[in-house]
Motif scaffolding. Sequence first.
Motif, PDB file in Angstrom:
ATOM      1  N   ARG A 149       0.794  -1.235   0.000  1.00  0.00           N
ATOM      2  CA  ARG A 149       0.000   0.000   0.000  1.00  0.00           C
ATOM      3  C   ARG A 149       0.821   1.277   0.000  1.00  0.00           C
ATOM      4  NH1 ARG A 149       0.596  -2.339   4.626  1.00  0.00           N
ATOM      5  NH2 ARG A 149       1.087  -1.212   6.528  1.00  0.00           N
ATOM      6  N   ASN A 150       1.959   1.240   0.657  1.00  0.00           N
ATOM      7  CA  ASN A 150       2.758   2.457   0.749  1.00  0.00           C
ATOM      8  C   ASN A 150       3.928   2.482  -0.224  1.00  0.00           C
ATOM      9  OD1 ASN A 150       1.223   3.610   2.775  1.00  0.00           O
ATOM     10  ND2 ASN A 150       2.355   2.537   4.393  1.00  0.00           N
ATOM     11  N   CYS A 151       4.193   1.347  -0.877  1.00  0.00           N
ATOM     12  CA  CYS A 151       5.325   1.284  -1.792  1.00  0.00           C
ATOM     13  C   CYS A 151       5.017   2.151  -2.993  1.00  0.00           C
ATOM     14  CB  CYS A 151       5.590  -0.141  -2.261  1.00  0.00           C
ATOM     15  SG  CYS A 151       6.356  -1.134  -1.024  1.00  0.00           S
ATOM     16  N   GLY A 152       5.898   3.056  -3.303  1.00  0.00           N
ATOM     17  CA  GLY A 152       5.643   3.939  -4.428  1.00  0.00           C
ATOM     18  C   GLY A 152       4.702   5.054  -4.058  1.00  0.00           C
ATOM     19  N   PHE A 153       4.396   5.183  -2.784  1.00  0.00           N
ATOM     20  CA  PHE A 153       3.461   6.232  -2.374  1.00  0.00           C
ATOM     21  C   PHE A 153       4.084   7.157  -1.340  1.00  0.00           C
ATOM     22  CE2 PHE A 153      -0.284   8.269  -0.838  1.00  0.00           C
ATOM     23  CZ  PHE A 153      -1.156   8.247  -1.918  1.00  0.00           C
ATOM     24  N   ILE A 154       4.811   6.562  -0.400  1.00  0.00           N
ATOM     25  CA  ILE A 154       5.430   7.422   0.615  1.00  0.00           C
ATOM     26  C   ILE A 154       6.948   7.381   0.472  1.00  0.00           C
ATOM     27  CG2 ILE A 154       3.596   7.061   2.299  1.00  0.00           C
ATOM     28  CD1 ILE A 154       5.581   5.185   3.777  1.00  0.00           C
ATOM     29  N   ASN A 155       7.585   8.299   1.124  1.00  0.00           N
ATOM     30  CA  ASN A 155       9.027   8.283   1.204  1.00  0.00           C
ATOM     31  C   ASN A 155       9.425   7.340   2.338  1.00  0.00           C
ATOM     32  OD1 ASN A 155      11.710   8.700   1.622  1.00  0.00           O
ATOM     33  ND2 ASN A 155      11.584  10.943   1.634  1.00  0.00           N
ATOM     34  N   PRO A 156      10.087   6.233   2.005  1.00  0.00           N
ATOM     35  CA  PRO A 156      10.386   5.222   3.021  1.00  0.00           C
ATOM     36  C   PRO A 156      11.345   5.721   4.096  1.00  0.00           C
ATOM     37  CG  PRO A 156      11.465   4.683   0.944  1.00  0.00           C
ATOM     38  CD  PRO A 156      10.572   5.848   0.683  1.00  0.00           C
TER      39      PRO A 156
ATOM     40  N   LYS B 143       7.600  12.218  -7.341  1.00  0.00           N
ATOM     41  CA  LYS B 143       8.121  11.076  -6.592  1.00  0.00           C
ATOM     42  C   LYS B 143       8.959  10.214  -7.517  1.00  0.00           C
ATOM     43  CE  LYS B 143       4.181  10.498  -3.596  1.00  0.00           C
ATOM     44  NZ  LYS B 143       2.961   9.700  -3.679  1.00  0.00           N
ATOM     45  N   VAL B 144      10.166   9.976  -7.119  1.00  0.00           N
ATOM     46  CA  VAL B 144      11.053   9.156  -7.937  1.00  0.00           C
ATOM     47  C   VAL B 144      11.162   7.776  -7.286  1.00  0.00           C
ATOM     48  CG1 VAL B 144      13.340   9.018  -8.965  1.00  0.00           C
ATOM     49  CG2 VAL B 144      12.327  11.254  -8.504  1.00  0.00           C
ATOM     50  N   ALA B 145      10.896   6.743  -8.061  1.00  0.00           N
ATOM     51  CA  ALA B 145      10.962   5.384  -7.520  1.00  0.00           C
ATOM     52  C   ALA B 145      12.416   4.993  -7.327  1.00  0.00           C
ATOM     53  CB  ALA B 145      10.282   4.404  -8.461  1.00  0.00           C
ATOM     54  N   MET B 146      12.800   4.819  -6.088  1.00  0.00           N
ATOM     55  CA  MET B 146      14.207   4.531  -5.800  1.00  0.00           C
ATOM     56  C   MET B 146      14.386   3.218  -5.091  1.00  0.00           C
ATOM     57  SD  MET B 146      16.593   7.184  -6.225  1.00  0.00           S
ATOM     58  CE  MET B 146      17.060   8.420  -5.065  1.00  0.00           C
ATOM     59  N   ALA B 147      13.955   2.147  -5.719  1.00  0.00           N
ATOM     60  CA  ALA B 147      14.313   0.837  -5.198  1.00  0.00           C
ATOM     61  C   ALA B 147      15.531   0.400  -5.989  1.00  0.00           C
ATOM     62  CB  ALA B 147      13.155  -0.121  -5.368  1.00  0.00           C
ATOM     63  N   THR B 148      16.004  -0.822  -5.735  1.00  0.00           N
ATOM     64  CA  THR B 148      17.204  -1.283  -6.421  1.00  0.00           C
ATOM     65  C   THR B 148      17.073  -1.135  -7.931  1.00  0.00           C
ATOM     66  OG1 THR B 148      17.683  -2.796  -4.645  1.00  0.00           O
ATOM     67  CG2 THR B 148      18.682  -3.276  -6.758  1.00  0.00           C
ATOM     68  N   CYS B 149      15.871  -1.516  -8.447  1.00  0.00           N
ATOM     69  CA  CYS B 149      15.686  -1.484  -9.896  1.00  0.00           C
ATOM     70  C   CYS B 149      15.790  -0.061 -10.422  1.00  0.00           C
ATOM     71  CB  CYS B 149      14.355  -2.125 -10.276  1.00  0.00           C
ATOM     72  SG  CYS B 149      12.976  -1.614  -9.246  1.00  0.00           S
TER      73      CYS B 149
ATOM     74  N   THR C 279      10.413  13.832  -3.830  1.00  0.00           N
ATOM     75  CA  THR C 279      10.649  12.822  -2.807  1.00  0.00           C
ATOM     76  C   THR C 279      11.039  11.523  -3.475  1.00  0.00           C
ATOM     77  OG1 THR C 279       8.295  12.364  -2.835  1.00  0.00           O
ATOM     78  CG2 THR C 279       9.100  13.692  -1.021  1.00  0.00           C
ATOM     79  N   GLN C 280      11.603  10.646  -2.679  1.00  0.00           N
ATOM     80  CA  GLN C 280      11.892   9.323  -3.224  1.00  0.00           C
ATOM     81  C   GLN C 280      10.889   8.352  -2.622  1.00  0.00           C
ATOM     82  OE1 GLN C 280      15.390   7.483  -1.745  1.00  0.00           O
ATOM     83  NE2 GLN C 280      15.592   8.907  -0.076  1.00  0.00           N
ATOM     84  N   THR C 281      10.646   7.301  -3.349  1.00  0.00           N
ATOM     85  CA  THR C 281       9.699   6.326  -2.856  1.00  0.00           C
ATOM     86  C   THR C 281      10.165   4.942  -3.275  1.00  0.00           C
ATOM     87  OG1 THR C 281       7.359   5.773  -2.856  1.00  0.00           O
ATOM     88  CG2 THR C 281       8.230   6.638  -4.884  1.00  0.00           C
ATOM     89  N   GLY C 282       9.398   3.929  -2.871  1.00  0.00           N
ATOM     90  CA  GLY C 282       9.839   2.564  -3.170  1.00  0.00           C
ATOM     91  C   GLY C 282       9.461   2.145  -4.574  1.00  0.00           C
ATOM     92  N   CYS C 283       9.588   0.864  -4.811  1.00  0.00           N
ATOM     93  CA  CYS C 283       9.314   0.314  -6.140  1.00  0.00           C
ATOM     94  C   CYS C 283       7.841   0.471  -6.454  1.00  0.00           C
ATOM     95  CB  CYS C 283       9.693  -1.162  -6.140  1.00  0.00           C
ATOM     96  SG  CYS C 283       9.336  -2.004  -7.655  1.00  0.00           S
TER      97      CYS C 283
END
Lengths: 597, 132
Positions: free
Chosen positions: A121-128, B37-43, B70-74
């Motif tokens: 739900r929060n992946c790609g939505f919040i700043n981790p 928001k920039v997706a900043m996971a490993t990929c 901001t950065q965010t996950g995959c």
Amino acid sequence: MAKIKYHMLVCGGTACHASQSEEILTKFKELIVSKGLETEVQAIKTGCFGFCEKGPIVKMMPDNTFYTQVKPGDCAEILEEHIIKGRKVTRLLYQDPETKERISDSRHMGFYKKQIRIALRNCGFINPENIEEYIARDGYLALGTVLTEMSPEAAIEILKKSGLRGRGGGGFPTGLKWEITRKVKAAQKYVVCNADEGDPGAFMDRSILEGDPHTVIEAMAINGYCTGASKGLVYIRAEYPLAVERLKIAMKQSREYGFLGEDIMGTDFSFDIDIRYGAGAFVCGEETALIHSMEGLRGEPTVKPPFPSESGYMGKPTNVNNVETYANIPVIFNKGADWFASIGTARSKGTKVFALAGKINNVGLIEVPMGITLREVIYEIGGGIRDDKEFKAVQTGGPSGGCLTKRHLDTPIDYDNLIAAGSMMGSGGMIVMDEDDCMVAIAKFYLQFTVEESCGKCSPCRIGNKRLHELLEKITQGNGTMEDIDKLRNLGTVIKDTSLCGLGQSSPNPALSTIDNFLDEYLEHVKDKKCRSKVCKSLMQYLVVPDKCIGCTLCARNCPVNAISGERKQVHLIDQEKCIKCGACLEKCKFGAIIIN
Amino acid sequence: MEKIKSLADLKKMQENLRAKIELREKSNDPDTRIQVKVAMATCGIASGAKEVMETFIEEFTKRNIDAVVTQTGCMGYCYAEPTVEVTKPGAEPITFGYVDVKKASRIIDKYIINNELVDGIIPVNYQSIDKN
Ligand SMILES: Cc1cc2nc3c(=O)[nH]c(=O)nc-3n(C[C@H](O)[C@H](O)[C@H](O)COP(=O)(O)O)c2cc1C
Ligand code: SF4
């Protein structure tokens, strides 16, 4: 300059492209110019909407109107009606296959409802790396509520009612596991997060830890409260540096805010977490091996019982759960067990995250409700098979799973159905294969993995898998016999029955399920010495077509082992004894004179 | 940082933070904040997301645009990394795929400044649970 008011998104995916989307786009652009609307309307090509079946798709923004099966002839009407007069072109709206209702807002279409994000739900939505964004999205609310308003027993009851089962592969009911750990009396207990994620191609857990580390921390604390543990351990492979870093940042913030540490949120519950690093051995994902590895011993499984819940880390009761399992837990407490149990099938509740890979258009991470069919996942969400090839199989469950075929396309995906079909949920790898994949070679690939990853403690797994691999090798080299197929079956069954841990107990699955589902391909390799997918090199022959060869000598000059002979301007010949099937000649020949047999 | 001492404390804090985020997401004033928001996971990082993020930040400062990067996950669209989600006040978020440094500037020029779209939009094919 006037601000653009309408965006017309025309799908430029492969399938829509094949069905005239390019003409549609051109047509729209012409019409916009001829009507003098350049400053207000913009037509644009986008990526695939994934809804290729009903293409070409045109989506109008900002009102989200979704037109399907649009033809170049419809463009004038869309522009005239929708944009100039402000009316929808009803006949082009998506029609729900069941209710026959025309749906205009794409957000209400079945397809877009197919993915539900709970764990992600929060992946790609919040700043981790910002705990405040997590808090703003109900973060740590579940922990606060459980600690202040519920007894551990009541909280466990909610979890049991939700029907959540472990996402690490086994599918054991999570609430029940917590209850068992709770009931064991001990001064010290532990909760563990299994973030080993060893399946080749899987990255669900990594994505959660990278995208939403706080959810795992929060759920582990809830687990600690419910089971009576004050200490949490995250076992994570050292190959996940980013996940480790984000987790560390999150733990630090969590301590600063008082969600980890002494007397959490004004209660007398104290809990903290440590990280333990794994070196990336597949077997260390197995919970007993994982525990030994954390204790500093060799990462070898031991016999269960005793289960970790009774005697785990340092001989103390230890509750092991998977990352994705944890990621579901705060939501269950915030939204209720009934809400969670309303998603999914009778015995598998909620969603599952899959890493969709292989010969599919939209490779990526998806979260779908349990009970969705493979067809929906592959064709609707995944956008179908790449390059319009034919679907052959889908591998789930990684090296412990099996291959499912066309027959299974409409089987609802859940724990029990996948096992009944000869595969398993596993941790969520989903690899799609097309006509170019040889199923015998695929089985061999997975067996190779198991042979390398077996810890060697027990002989059925250590020796048996090696023998299975040899048999498969023999078949792919064209030396297999019918007896070998029987041997594969028998030996595979014995290994499953007699191995100590889950690795050996499931390692023959790729071989057994491909024999079951693709026996014809095995027979071709054995009897006709043929590999229809042209993967098994030993069964291929590179041949010169005499009619096409003009004797340019290019192939002969490029063959690394000098297997090609022939004079200039004479037809050449490939010596099959010498040929190593590297394909250099085929690549170099300008006249199409080399073929694979 | 003062520790959270009770559930009520947490709820109060959440209220404040939520208002902040809401302001950011739903602001109707087009001249205020734009969210990137920039997706900043490993990929994403492997395919250059860090450089892309830096470009956004630099360009925004240079051009004096008030935007939050901001950065965010995959986001799950690993085939199209680096991916960037842009939310303009009052508009639905739009996700752009295959964003490199050049494309980042184009997104600013075209979409952020002019409201024109740029190639490579990824249709959003999921819904978040909070919309249920
Ligand atoms: C060979 C093998 C590898 C495993 N690898 C993992 C893994 O990478 N991650 C994981 O969570 N569980 C893995 N498991 C399952 C764990 O043993 C255990 O069942 C799981 O972590 C329990 O958590 P759950 O109930 O939340 O799924 C593996 C099991 C076996 C037999
Ligand atoms: S089954 Fe294989 S991995 Fe498991 S204990 Fe035996 S040898 Fe080791």
